[in-house]
Motif scaffolding. Structure first.
Motif, PDB file in Angstrom:
ATOM      1  N   LYS A   4      -3.345   3.114  -0.709  1.00 16.28           N
ATOM      2  CA  LYS A   4      -3.990   2.334  -2.153  1.00 16.28           C
ATOM      3  C   LYS A   4      -3.015   1.319  -2.514  1.00 16.28           C
ATOM      4  O   LYS A   4      -1.860   1.420  -2.222  1.00 16.28           O
ATOM      5  CB  LYS A   4      -4.184   3.555  -3.475  1.00 16.28           C
TER       6      LYS A   4
ATOM      7  N   PHE B 121       0.906  -1.205  -0.191  1.00 17.14           N
ATOM      8  CA  PHE B 121      -0.058   0.112  -0.043  1.00 17.14           C
ATOM      9  C   PHE B 121       1.012   1.319   0.120  1.00 17.14           C
ATOM     10  O   PHE B 121       1.875   1.370   0.677  1.00 17.14           O
ATOM     11  CB  PHE B 121      -0.850  -0.072   1.200  1.00 17.14           C
TER      12      PHE B 121
ATOM     13  N   TYR C 182      -7.170   0.862  -8.464  1.00 16.93           N
ATOM     14  CA  TYR C 182      -6.545   0.784  -7.106  1.00 16.93           C
ATOM     15  C   TYR C 182      -7.598   0.493  -6.261  1.00 16.93           C
ATOM     16  O   TYR C 182      -9.006   0.949  -6.395  1.00 16.93           O
ATOM     17  CB  TYR C 182      -6.232   2.515  -6.886  1.00 16.93           C
ATOM     18  N   LEU C 183      -7.498  -0.137  -5.136  1.00 18.99           N
ATOM     19  CA  LEU C 183      -8.374  -0.164  -4.080  1.00 18.99           C
ATOM     20  C   LEU C 183      -7.742   0.769  -2.946  1.00 18.99           C
ATOM     21  O   LEU C 183      -6.609   0.637  -2.632  1.00 18.99           O
ATOM     22  CB  LEU C 183      -8.316  -1.871  -3.358  1.00 18.99           C
ATOM     23  N   TYR C 184      -8.616   1.424  -2.448  1.00 17.39           N
ATOM     24  CA  TYR C 184      -8.360   2.536  -1.598  1.00 17.39           C
ATOM     25  C   TYR C 184      -8.788   2.327  -0.196  1.00 17.39           C
ATOM     26  O   TYR C 184     -10.026   1.671  -0.071  1.00 17.39           O
ATOM     27  CB  TYR C 184      -8.857   3.919  -1.875  1.00 17.39           C
TER      28      TYR C 184
ATOM     29  N   THR D  23     -13.598   1.611  -3.933  1.00 18.70           N
ATOM     30  CA  THR D  23     -13.183   1.597  -5.328  1.00 18.70           C
ATOM     31  C   THR D  23     -14.325   1.364  -5.948  1.00 18.70           C
ATOM     32  O   THR D  23     -15.487   1.043  -5.595  1.00 18.70           O
ATOM     33  CB  THR D  23     -12.249   0.475  -5.609  1.00 18.70           C
TER      34      THR D  23
ATOM     35  N   SER E 295      -2.542  -1.342  -6.025  1.00 19.34           N
ATOM     36  CA  SER E 295      -3.070  -1.665  -7.289  1.00 19.34           C
ATOM     37  C   SER E 295      -3.429  -2.995  -7.497  1.00 19.34           C
ATOM     38  O   SER E 295      -3.317  -3.685  -6.561  1.00 19.34           O
ATOM     39  CB  SER E 295      -1.602  -1.458  -8.204  1.00 19.34           C
TER      40      SER E 295
ATOM     41  N   LEU F  29     -11.370   9.720  -7.278  1.00  7.52           N
ATOM     42  CA  LEU F  29     -10.490   8.629  -7.035  1.00  7.52           C
ATOM     43  C   LEU F  29     -10.715   7.651  -8.300  1.00  7.52           C
ATOM     44  O   LEU F  29      -9.779   7.023  -8.639  1.00  7.52           O
ATOM     45  CB  LEU F  29     -10.792   7.758  -5.900  1.00  7.52           C
ATOM     46  N   GLU F  30     -11.792   7.720  -8.947  1.00  9.11           N
ATOM     47  CA  GLU F  30     -12.086   6.825  -9.947  1.00  9.11           C
ATOM     48  C   GLU F  30     -13.275   7.528 -10.837  1.00  9.11           C
ATOM     49  O   GLU F  30     -13.792   8.480 -10.392  1.00  9.11           O
ATOM     50  CB  GLU F  30     -12.815   5.422  -9.665  1.00  9.11           C
TER      51      GLU F  30
ATOM     52  N   PHE G  62     -12.772   0.690   3.082  1.00 10.69           N
ATOM     53  CA  PHE G  62     -12.340   0.566   1.398  1.00 10.69           C
ATOM     54  C   PHE G  62     -13.219   0.979   0.597  1.00 10.69           C
ATOM     55  O   PHE G  62     -14.452   0.786   0.756  1.00 10.69           O
ATOM     56  CB  PHE G  62     -12.035  -0.922   1.399  1.00 10.69           C
TER      57      PHE G  62
ATOM     58  N   CYS H  81      -5.466   8.553   2.199  1.00 16.03           N
ATOM     59  CA  CYS H  81      -5.808   7.150   1.649  1.00 16.03           C
ATOM     60  C   CYS H  81      -4.312   6.380   1.674  1.00 16.03           C
ATOM     61  O   CYS H  81      -3.260   6.865   1.581  1.00 16.03           O
ATOM     62  CB  CYS H  81      -6.255   7.179   0.446  1.00 16.03           C
TER      63      CYS H  81
ATOM     64  N   SER I  70       0.610   5.562   0.298  1.00 15.31           N
ATOM     65  CA  SER I  70       0.119   6.902   0.909  1.00 15.31           C
ATOM     66  C   SER I  70      -0.414   7.740  -0.319  1.00 15.31           C
ATOM     67  O   SER I  70       0.278   7.950  -1.308  1.00 15.31           O
ATOM     68  CB  SER I  70       0.841   7.583   1.896  1.00 15.31           C
TER      69      SER I  70
END
Length: 187
Positions: free
Chosen positions: A103, A26, A46-48, A78, A105, A37-38, A76, A101, A28
């Motif tokens: 994140k 992860f 990414y998963l945040y 995404t 990949s 974010l998306e 979480f 956050c 920062s």
């Protein structure tokens, strides 16, 4: 990182080595209010994990902004459909305040699954929570009165009332701003 470690601590069957490997992947990231974010149409890479702040998921149809969920610190977020299927997202995820956050990949997460199957188990549990929250939201908006939806929001997620705009809250509750104003006036 403290909240993130608390979340991971909820899964006692995960080895310390796997947790450390997971944490190491992860990075920062800080986002300002209004940052996306998306973005609709793009693949979510990414998963945040929101350490501090709040975001909302929404899409735009017929020039209407429709909020489908809120994510707060300790959660979480995404575009799960896009993140899992590797297809373009149907939603946008916008920070509604400054967000700190972590994140990871999609690629790094997949590599971790191969090295640490127990991380894949944790991920599945996170997906289950996400799915349950979506199903709750569906029932919430389709089968409850406007007043009951607002009261339930106040009871279960009061911080959203403090962080989101009236229009975003009304959209999330599947009602007009006028209806929300009437409901609030009667409480």
């Amino acid at each position: 990182m403290k909240k993130f470690e608390e979340i991971l601590g909820a899964y006692p069957n995960v080895s310390l080595e796997a947790i450390e490997a997971f944490k190491s992947k992860f990075e920062s990231a800080t986002f300002q209010r209004g940052d996306l974010l998306e973005k609709e149409g793009q693949v979510a890479n990414y998963l945040y994990f929101i350490q501090e702040g709040a975001a909302r998921s929404f899409y735009v149809r017929d020039k209407r902004d429709i909020t489908i969920s809120f994510s707060l610190d300790g959660e979480f977020v995404t575009s799960m459909y896009s993140f899992v299927t590797r297809k373009g997202s149907y939603e946008n995820i916008e920070c509604i305040e400054k967000c700190s956050c972590l994140k990871i990949s999609h690629e790094d997460l997949q590599k971790l699954f191969l090295s640490y199957p127990e991380i894949e188990h944790v991920y599945r549990l996170i997906l289950e929570r996400y799915y349950i929250a979506l199903e709750d939201q569906l029932v919430f908006t389709k089968f409850k009165s406007a007043k009951d939806r607002y009261l339930e929001l106040i009871e279960n997620r009061p911080r959203i009332i403090q962080k989101a705009s009236v229009g975003q809250i009304a959209s999330y509750l599947d009602m007009s701003i006028e209806t929300l104003s009437r409901v609030r006036a009667k409480i």
